[in-house]
Design a protein around this motif. Structure first.
Motif, short mmCIF file in Angstrom:
data_model
loop_
_atom_site.label_atom_id
_atom_site.label_comp_id
_atom_site.label_asym_id
_atom_site.label_seq_id
_atom_site.Cartn_x
_atom_site.Cartn_y
_atom_site.Cartn_z
N ALA A 114 39.78 53.46 35.56
CA ALA A 114 40.98 53.93 36.25
C ALA A 114 41.99 52.82 36.37
O ALA A 114 43.20 53.00 36.21
N ALA A 115 41.49 51.61 36.67
CA ALA A 115 42.39 50.47 36.79
C ALA A 115 42.98 50.10 35.44
O ALA A 115 44.10 49.62 35.35
N LEU A 116 42.19 50.33 34.36
CA LEU A 116 42.69 50.03 33.04
C LEU A 116 43.93 50.85 32.73
O LEU A 116 44.89 50.36 32.14
N THR A 117 43.95 52.11 33.17
CA THR A 117 45.13 52.93 32.97
C THR A 117 46.34 52.30 33.63
O THR A 117 47.43 52.24 33.07
N LEU A 118 46.13 51.78 34.82
CA LEU A 118 47.21 51.13 35.54
C LEU A 118 47.73 49.92 34.76
O LEU A 118 48.92 49.74 34.57
N THR A 119 46.79 49.08 34.27
CA THR A 119 47.22 47.85 33.64
C THR A 119 47.82 48.07 32.28
O THR A 119 48.72 47.35 31.87
N LEU A 120 47.34 49.07 31.54
CA LEU A 120 47.93 49.35 30.25
C LEU A 120 49.38 49.77 30.41
O LEU A 120 50.23 49.45 29.60
N ALA A 121 49.65 50.47 31.49
CA ALA A 121 51.02 50.89 31.73
C ALA A 121 51.92 49.69 31.99
O ALA A 121 53.13 49.75 31.83
N ALA A 122 51.29 48.60 32.40
CA ALA A 122 52.06 47.39 32.70
C ALA A 122 52.35 46.53 31.48
O ALA A 122 53.07 45.56 31.56
N CYS A 123 51.75 46.86 30.35
CA CYS A 123 51.92 46.05 29.15
C CYS A 123 53.24 46.34 28.45
O CYS A 123 54.03 47.14 28.88
N GLY A 124 53.42 45.70 27.29
CA GLY A 124 54.64 45.95 26.54
C GLY A 124 55.81 45.19 27.09
O GLY A 124 55.77 43.99 27.26
N SER A 125 56.88 45.90 27.43
CA SER A 125 58.11 45.24 27.85
C SER A 125 58.15 44.96 29.34
O SER A 125 59.11 44.42 29.85
N SER A 126 57.07 45.31 30.07
CA SER A 126 57.10 45.17 31.52
C SER A 126 57.28 43.73 31.95
O SER A 126 57.95 43.45 32.93
N THR A 147 48.10 48.47 54.09
CA THR A 147 46.94 48.86 53.30
C THR A 147 46.82 47.96 52.07
O THR A 147 47.78 47.81 51.31
N VAL A 148 45.66 47.36 51.90
CA VAL A 148 45.38 46.54 50.73
C VAL A 148 44.27 47.20 49.93
O VAL A 148 43.17 47.40 50.44
N LYS A 149 44.57 47.57 48.71
CA LYS A 149 43.55 48.21 47.86
C LYS A 149 43.26 47.32 46.66
O LYS A 149 44.12 46.57 46.19
N GLY A 150 42.02 47.39 46.18
CA GLY A 150 41.63 46.61 45.02
C GLY A 150 41.54 47.47 43.78
O GLY A 150 41.16 48.64 43.85
N VAL A 151 41.93 46.90 42.63
CA VAL A 151 41.74 47.56 41.34
C VAL A 151 41.15 46.55 40.37
O VAL A 151 41.38 45.35 40.50
N VAL A 152 40.37 47.05 39.43
CA VAL A 152 39.78 46.19 38.41
C VAL A 152 40.57 46.35 37.13
O VAL A 152 40.69 47.45 36.59
N THR A 153 41.13 45.26 36.64
CA THR A 153 41.92 45.32 35.42
C THR A 153 41.02 45.15 34.19
O THR A 153 39.85 44.78 34.30
N LYS A 154 41.59 45.40 33.03
CA LYS A 154 40.82 45.27 31.78
C LYS A 154 40.41 43.82 31.54
O LYS A 154 39.28 43.54 31.14
N ASP A 155 41.34 42.90 31.76
CA ASP A 155 41.08 41.49 31.50
C ASP A 155 42.14 40.66 32.21
O ASP A 155 42.95 41.18 33.00
#
Length: 342
Positions: free
Chosen positions: A14-26, A79-87
């Motif tokens: 689920a976190a990978l989806t978040l981080t992939l969205a952050a790639c590219g031109s972000s 609120t502080v939430k944690g997510v696990v990124t791909k790398d």
């Protein structure tokens, strides 16, 4: 040291989806926004995200770090939430895109986030009483006469109480700090064709720092018979088993091998050199986090070892955080730049 490892389970996906969205031109967009970073008087967000890197020892990292995120939530009043990124790279992109406000990552990622978008490295990990570490150069006892200018001596490695062999003044019966650089002239004795065990090319201790030291000693890495190995324990065993004459790992990676599995390790492998000190990983805060909030996050996480040392030790393998050292982060930046095109 943190490693880039496999993502643990559905939460990581689920976190990978978040981080992939952050790639590219972000990152470019985030970098452009860095010049208008939030001031100390900006309102605090009602929710922030802490980006975590996959950990092979912890199946559900988000749940395991909940004591930390709950503590931050309570003390910050948000609120502080944690997510696990791909790398690591995904964590940098998440911080620079504003999808995460805090990341716990390696030193190279702290520097990358600072360079890409003006994020701020605020803390460094403390392990075995230090916020930095050296790469160690080692050989077998049978080759000690080639690389040691003195007789190898045993010294205690404080982290596990085991005794290992050292030479070239690296340690003695009463002192074993692992602080480099030391013994680097011995690298000049490595001859073309020598079997040398290297770690992954992205590993500071297993590859990058040793390569820099070899080059400084006038040794052409391509002239060596390189033995690629994954894992610091396997680098040690490559030399122990005679598959390589010299190997490189973090100080002191021999502790990663159980004495019950290799009882004579302390008598068979000798450390003859230490590299320049390389920074541990740590904590970076995003560029848009209000300055007073960033200061509070730094204070809370910097003192978390007094609140819940068990979480730090069990999840992150460390004993605390200390303020980030800009000069050490700059070394990580230089090492990353040297190998970026490789």
């Amino acid at each position: 040291m943190r490693k880039s490892l496999f993502a643990p389970g559905a939460l990581a996906l689920a976190a990978l989806t978040l981080t992939l969205a952050a790639c590219g031109s972000s990152s470019t967009a985030a970098g452009g926004a860095a010049s208008s970073a939030a001031t100390s008087t900006a309102p605090w967000p009602s929710e922030i995200t802490l980006a975590l890197i996959p950990n092979e020892k912890v199946g559900d990292l988000v749940t395991s770090t909940k004591p930390l995120t709950d503590y931050l939530s309570q003390q910050l009043g948000v609120t502080v939430k944690g997510v696990v990124t791909k790398d690591y790279q995904a964590a940098v992109e998440a911080v620079c895109s504003g999808q995460a406000q805090i990341a716990i990552a390696d030193a190279g990622s702290l520097a990358a986030a600072q360079d890409q978008c003006g994020a701020v490295p605020v803390l460094q990990d403390v392990r075995n009483g230090a916020s930095s570490y050296a790469a160690e150069m080692f050989t077998s006892i049978g080759n000690a006469s080639k690389y040691c200018t003195d007789t190898p001596v045993k010294a205690t490695y404080a982290a596990n109480g085991a005794q290992y062999l050292y030479c070239n003044g690296i340690a003695d019966g009463s002192t074993n700090t692992g602080v480099g650089p030391k013994g680097l002239d011995a690298l000049k004795k490595i001859t073309p064709g020598t079997k040398v065990a290297f770690g992954n090319t992205t590993s500071p201790a297993g590859y990058q720092l040793p390569v820099l030291d070899l080059e400084a000693a006038g040794i052409k890495v391509d002239s060596l018979q390189q033995v690629p190995v994954t894992g610091n324990d396997n680098l040690i065993m490559a030399v122990y088993n005679g598959n390589a004459e010299v190997g490189f790992a973090y100080w002191d990676a021999r502790s990663a091998i159980k004495a019950t599995e290799v009882p004579d390790l302390g008598d068979k492998v000798v450390v003859f050199g230490l590299s320049e000190m390389y920074p541990n990983g740590g904590v970076v805060v995003g560029p848009d986090v209000p300055k007073d909030m960033s200061a509070k996050i730094t204070e809370l996480m910097g003192g978390y070892d007094k609140v819940d040392p068990a979480t730090l030790k069990n999840i992150f393998g460390q004993t605390g955080w200390v303020p980030a050292d800009a000069s050490q982060i700059d070394l990580a930046r230089k090492v990353t730049a040297r190998f970026a095109a490789k």
